[in-house]
Design a protein around this motif. Structure first.
Motif, PDB file in Angstrom:
ATOM      1  N   ILE A 177      20.347  16.738  28.415  1.00 53.88           N
ATOM      2  CA  ILE A 177      20.210  17.814  27.427  1.00 53.88           C
ATOM      3  C   ILE A 177      21.272  17.629  26.340  1.00 53.88           C
ATOM      4  O   ILE A 177      20.989  17.697  25.144  1.00 53.88           O
ATOM      5  CB  ILE A 177      20.319  19.201  28.112  1.00 53.88           C
ATOM      6  CG1 ILE A 177      19.100  19.458  28.998  1.00 53.88           C
ATOM      7  CG2 ILE A 177      20.507  20.310  27.073  1.00 53.88           C
ATOM      8  CD1 ILE A 177      17.829  19.875  28.278  1.00 53.88           C
ATOM      9  N   TYR A 181      21.091  16.844  22.034  1.00 49.14           N
ATOM     10  CA  TYR A 181      21.756  17.507  20.900  1.00 49.14           C
ATOM     11  C   TYR A 181      22.209  16.466  19.884  1.00 49.14           C
ATOM     12  O   TYR A 181      22.063  16.636  18.685  1.00 49.14           O
ATOM     13  CB  TYR A 181      22.983  18.313  21.376  1.00 49.14           C
ATOM     14  CG  TYR A 181      22.609  19.650  21.934  1.00 49.14           C
ATOM     15  CD1 TYR A 181      22.196  19.788  23.246  1.00 49.14           C
ATOM     16  CD2 TYR A 181      22.627  20.785  21.124  1.00 49.14           C
ATOM     17  CE1 TYR A 181      21.811  21.009  23.755  1.00 49.14           C
ATOM     18  CE2 TYR A 181      22.254  22.016  21.634  1.00 49.14           C
ATOM     19  CZ  TYR A 181      21.849  22.113  22.947  1.00 49.14           C
ATOM     20  OH  TYR A 181      21.465  23.323  23.442  1.00 49.14           O
ATOM     21  N   MET A 228      18.053  24.000  29.686  1.00 45.90           N
ATOM     22  CA  MET A 228      18.985  23.590  30.744  1.00 45.90           C
ATOM     23  C   MET A 228      18.456  24.003  32.123  1.00 45.90           C
ATOM     24  O   MET A 228      18.542  23.281  33.106  1.00 45.90           O
ATOM     25  CB  MET A 228      20.354  24.227  30.478  1.00 45.90           C
ATOM     26  CG  MET A 228      21.462  23.748  31.364  1.00 45.90           C
ATOM     27  SD  MET A 228      21.864  22.010  31.148  1.00 45.90           S
ATOM     28  CE  MET A 228      22.967  22.041  29.758  1.00 45.90           C
ATOM     29  N   PHE A 237      25.374  23.219  39.653  1.00 45.47           N
ATOM     30  CA  PHE A 237      26.281  22.850  38.561  1.00 45.47           C
ATOM     31  C   PHE A 237      27.701  23.314  38.887  1.00 45.47           C
ATOM     32  O   PHE A 237      28.655  22.532  38.851  1.00 45.47           O
ATOM     33  CB  PHE A 237      25.822  23.474  37.230  1.00 45.47           C
ATOM     34  CG  PHE A 237      26.869  23.364  36.151  1.00 45.47           C
ATOM     35  CD1 PHE A 237      27.088  22.154  35.495  1.00 45.47           C
ATOM     36  CD2 PHE A 237      27.674  24.452  35.815  1.00 45.47           C
ATOM     37  CE1 PHE A 237      28.088  22.033  34.525  1.00 45.47           C
ATOM     38  CE2 PHE A 237      28.673  24.331  34.848  1.00 45.47           C
ATOM     39  CZ  PHE A 237      28.878  23.126  34.208  1.00 45.47           C
ATOM     40  N   ASN A 276      31.936  19.800  26.106  1.00 50.58           N
ATOM     41  CA  ASN A 276      31.150  19.598  24.898  1.00 50.58           C
ATOM     42  C   ASN A 276      31.937  19.929  23.637  1.00 50.58           C
ATOM     43  O   ASN A 276      31.499  19.625  22.529  1.00 50.58           O
ATOM     44  CB  ASN A 276      29.886  20.445  24.976  1.00 50.58           C
ATOM     45  CG  ASN A 276      28.692  19.668  24.524  1.00 50.58           C
ATOM     46  OD1 ASN A 276      28.732  19.027  23.496  1.00 50.58           O
ATOM     47  ND2 ASN A 276      27.639  19.694  25.295  1.00 50.58           N
ATOM     48  N   ILE A 282      29.123  19.086  16.588  1.00 50.98           N
ATOM     49  CA  ILE A 282      29.368  20.496  16.250  1.00 50.98           C
ATOM     50  C   ILE A 282      30.616  20.594  15.374  1.00 50.98           C
ATOM     51  O   ILE A 282      30.667  21.379  14.421  1.00 50.98           O
ATOM     52  CB  ILE A 282      29.481  21.356  17.539  1.00 50.98           C
ATOM     53  CG1 ILE A 282      28.277  21.114  18.466  1.00 50.98           C
ATOM     54  CG2 ILE A 282      29.614  22.836  17.196  1.00 50.98           C
ATOM     55  CD1 ILE A 282      26.913  21.384  17.863  1.00 50.98           C
ATOM     56  N   HIS A 379      24.916  29.743  23.408  1.00 53.90           N
ATOM     57  CA  HIS A 379      25.779  28.955  24.279  1.00 53.90           C
ATOM     58  C   HIS A 379      26.543  29.872  25.226  1.00 53.90           C
ATOM     59  O   HIS A 379      26.679  29.592  26.420  1.00 53.90           O
ATOM     60  CB  HIS A 379      26.736  28.119  23.423  1.00 53.90           C
ATOM     61  CG  HIS A 379      27.779  27.396  24.196  1.00 53.90           C
ATOM     62  ND1 HIS A 379      29.071  27.831  24.290  1.00 53.90           N
ATOM     63  CD2 HIS A 379      27.715  26.276  24.958  1.00 53.90           C
ATOM     64  CE1 HIS A 379      29.755  26.991  25.049  1.00 53.90           C
ATOM     65  NE2 HIS A 379      28.953  26.043  25.471  1.00 53.90           N
ATOM     66  N   LEU A 382      24.605  30.848  28.156  1.00 55.99           N
ATOM     67  CA  LEU A 382      24.517  29.756  29.138  1.00 55.99           C
ATOM     68  C   LEU A 382      25.784  29.719  29.996  1.00 55.99           C
ATOM     69  O   LEU A 382      25.738  29.500  31.207  1.00 55.99           O
ATOM     70  CB  LEU A 382      24.377  28.439  28.369  1.00 55.99           C
ATOM     71  CG  LEU A 382      23.810  27.253  29.122  1.00 55.99           C
ATOM     72  CD1 LEU A 382      22.338  27.483  29.394  1.00 55.99           C
ATOM     73  CD2 LEU A 382      23.961  25.971  28.305  1.00 55.99           C
ATOM     74  N   SER A 407      40.029  23.200  30.041  1.00 57.65           N
ATOM     75  CA  SER A 407      41.256  23.922  30.380  1.00 57.65           C
ATOM     76  C   SER A 407      41.491  25.164  29.523  1.00 57.65           C
ATOM     77  O   SER A 407      42.554  25.754  29.571  1.00 57.65           O
ATOM     78  CB  SER A 407      42.490  23.007  30.374  1.00 57.65           C
ATOM     79  OG  SER A 407      43.013  22.874  29.068  1.00 57.65           O
ATOM     80  N   PHE A 413      38.234  32.352  23.998  1.00 59.38           N
ATOM     81  CA  PHE A 413      38.112  31.171  23.131  1.00 59.38           C
ATOM     82  C   PHE A 413      36.724  31.093  22.492  1.00 59.38           C
ATOM     83  O   PHE A 413      36.576  30.940  21.272  1.00 59.38           O
ATOM     84  CB  PHE A 413      38.422  29.903  23.940  1.00 59.38           C
ATOM     85  CG  PHE A 413      37.965  28.638  23.276  1.00 59.38           C
ATOM     86  CD1 PHE A 413      38.613  28.156  22.154  1.00 59.38           C
ATOM     87  CD2 PHE A 413      36.868  27.931  23.764  1.00 59.38           C
ATOM     88  CE1 PHE A 413      38.173  27.003  21.517  1.00 59.38           C
ATOM     89  CE2 PHE A 413      36.420  26.779  23.140  1.00 59.38           C
ATOM     90  CZ  PHE A 413      37.081  26.315  22.010  1.00 59.38           C
ATOM     91  N   CYS A 417      35.584  31.445  18.554  1.00 54.85           N
ATOM     92  CA  CYS A 417      34.846  30.387  17.839  1.00 54.85           C
ATOM     93  C   CYS A 417      33.632  30.980  17.139  1.00 54.85           C
ATOM     94  O   CYS A 417      33.315  30.632  16.001  1.00 54.85           O
ATOM     95  CB  CYS A 417      34.341  29.327  18.804  1.00 54.85           C
ATOM     96  SG  CYS A 417      35.573  28.149  19.274  1.00 54.85           S
TER      97      CYS A 417
END
Ligand code: HEM
Ligand SMILES: N[C@@H](CC(=O)c1ccccc1NC=O)C(=O)O
Length: 435
Positions: A177, A181, A228, A237, A276, A282, A379, A382, A407, A413, A417
């Motif tokens: 997947i 992208y 996904m 996962f 990613n 991106i 995102h 997900l 990390s 975060f 973004c």
């Protein structure tokens, strides 16, 4: 070295419209020099060795092989050796009851040499797992169709991964997947350069046409997240694959107080795990459109509303301390240099600001940022499904629940973004929505 004010040429940086940041020549699947057979043997049995807890002893038995000049001189072979050694390194560290604090010389030394040559850190990265870890089942023609499709039409059966830690389809799919992208996004590279050119030439029609192409692709990328689920199970996962993707930075409470030592007499290093956030695609869009990322908790300066940029030096300094910026050092050297060049060459935001009374231009720019913001919203859904939900079921174990493999403390975060994407919009700015 090309002048940084010129418009970059894709071929100078090993990238292309057809493949984006994926290599133009398909990844090497096996090192051709038999001298390296023992590396390829171990990696071909990796999932079994890990399940049977035999991986560490198998690696300990490996001879210490030299990195031959022939390996360093052939980019395909060099990348393959980096991929093999990265898989072995992460498998070695995380493939036991407790993490290993020391990587044996026989993988540490060649890994340090090959990663240095590529300008990458010596552990599994987005490059080793995604960019250089795929093969095509039906040739390039079937693969090329992907660039013209909507996300629900894409048939991922045209691709397989070369290596995995687990041997599970859940893992392959996760990588496949991501590589889609990159394939779909390839078109954005050319459109992005056309956009820079249009802004410089003051050609409104081309500017709007090209920014709309990018916006449409970003929408397709946002829709692709929903796929996904088809083959990657969230619990598998989270519990089986994700531990192997972790790095050795911020892992003080997970048994790696000093990071990992590279070789018996080597040095300790702390490196963030694969993520990613290491995708250049991106970051390319952010750089192109001038989305500014700050360290977590640092509030963005209002973006300059004129072409005069008195606040620029402050924001640029802070930008460089952001996690997003740090992740550039986890990209192949050429891709990092490409982003620097694009940053220097792009006057897109200044062009939009200089035309702030032209609603067609400002709306097209803001609409593209809206698509990128929606991409980040999807995102985050997900992330909830693949990390937060499985973590709730497992409460108390492994302690990684709120930490990304890169990390970060990922919830604040990722929210930041997303908010920073909206802040770049010029009409919001003018209406004081951001202040
Ligand atoms: C199950 C799948 C995924 C999960 C659980 C996930 C999780 C995360 C997490 C936790 C971060 C924070 C950084 C870190 O510490 O690692 C992150 C960052 C990021 N992820 Fe994902 N991710 C997934 C799939 C994807 C995919 C398919 C893309 C496609 C492009 C993607 C794009 C990004 C980007 C661009 C960032 C950097 C933050 C940003 O620019 O907004 N992720 N991801
Ligand atoms: N940051 C994610 C992992 C992640 O996104 C990732 C890790 C290695 C290779 C690719 C990744 N992204 C993929 O789709 C996590 O924390 O689980």
């Amino acid at each position: 070295m090309p002048s940084l004010n010129s418009i970059p040429r894709l071929e100078d940086y090993g990238v292309s419209e057809r493949y984006g940041f994926l290599p133009r020549e398909l990844p090497v699947q096996r090192l051709k020099d038999d001298y390296y057979e023992s590396w390829e043997d171990v990696i071909s049995k990796l999932p079994d060795l890990l399940v049977n807890r035999e991986l560490r002893s198998e690696i300990d038995k490996l001879p210490e092989l030299k990195v031959k000049q022939s390996l360093l001189d052939d980019i395909g072979q060099l990348r393959r050796s980096y991929c093999v050694l990265c898989f072995l390194a992460n498998a070695y560290v995380w493939g036991g009851d407790k993490p290993a604090q020391v990587l044996p010389d026989n993988i540490a030394n060649p890994l340090l040499i090959t990663s240095d040559k590529l300008g990458l850190p010596p552990l599994s990265t987005y490059a080793s797992l995604i960019l250089w870890n795929f093969k095509l089942n039906d040739g390039e023609a079937a693969f090329d169709i992907i660039s013209t499709q909507q996300s629900h039409e894409i048939n991922p059966d045209v691709v397989t991964t070369i290596n995995t830690f687990t041997g599970l389809i859940d893992e392959s799919w996760f990588y496949i997947i991501s590589m889609f992208y990159e394939k779909i996004g390839g078109v954005c590279l050319n459109a992005g350069l056309n956009l820079i050119r249009a802004a410089r030439d003051d050609s409104k029609a081309v500017f709007i046409e090209q920014i709309n192409i990018i916006a449409e692709k970003v929408k397709i990328l946002g829709d692709l997240f929903s796929r996904m689920d088809e083959k990657t199970n969230p619990d598998i996962f989270y519990n089986v694959l994700r531990p192997f993707l972790s790095g050795w930075k911020g892992m003080e409470n997970e048994g790696l107080p000093n990071g990992v030592k590279y070789g018996k007499n080597g040095k300790f290093y702390k490196y963030a795990g694969g993520s990613n956030a290491q995708s250049s695609l991106i970051q390319f869009l952010d750089v192109l459109l001038d989305v500014q990322h700050m360290p977590v908790g640092v509030k963005n300066q209002p973006q300059p509303t004129t072409t005069a940029t008195t606040t620029k030096s402050i924001t640029q300094k802070d930008n460089k301390k952001s996690f997003i910026y740090e992740m550039r050092s986890y990209m192949p050297r050429e891709h990092r240099q490409f982003l620097d060049h694009v940053k220097n060459a792009s006057t897109i935001r200044s062009y939009v600001l200089a035309n702030e009374d032209d609603p067609e231009i400002t709306r097209a720019y803001d609409a593209c940022l809206d698509r990128l913001k929606e991409f980040r919203d999807k995102h985050m859904k997900l992330v909830a499904r693949y990390i937060i939900n499985p973590a709730k079921k497992q409460k108390g174990t492994f302690g990684l629940a709120t930490k990304g493999t890169g990390s970060t403390d990922f919830l604040p975060f990722l929210k930041q973004c997303r908010d920073e994407t909206l802040k770049a919009e010029v009409n919001r700015d003018r209406m004081n929505i951001n202040k």
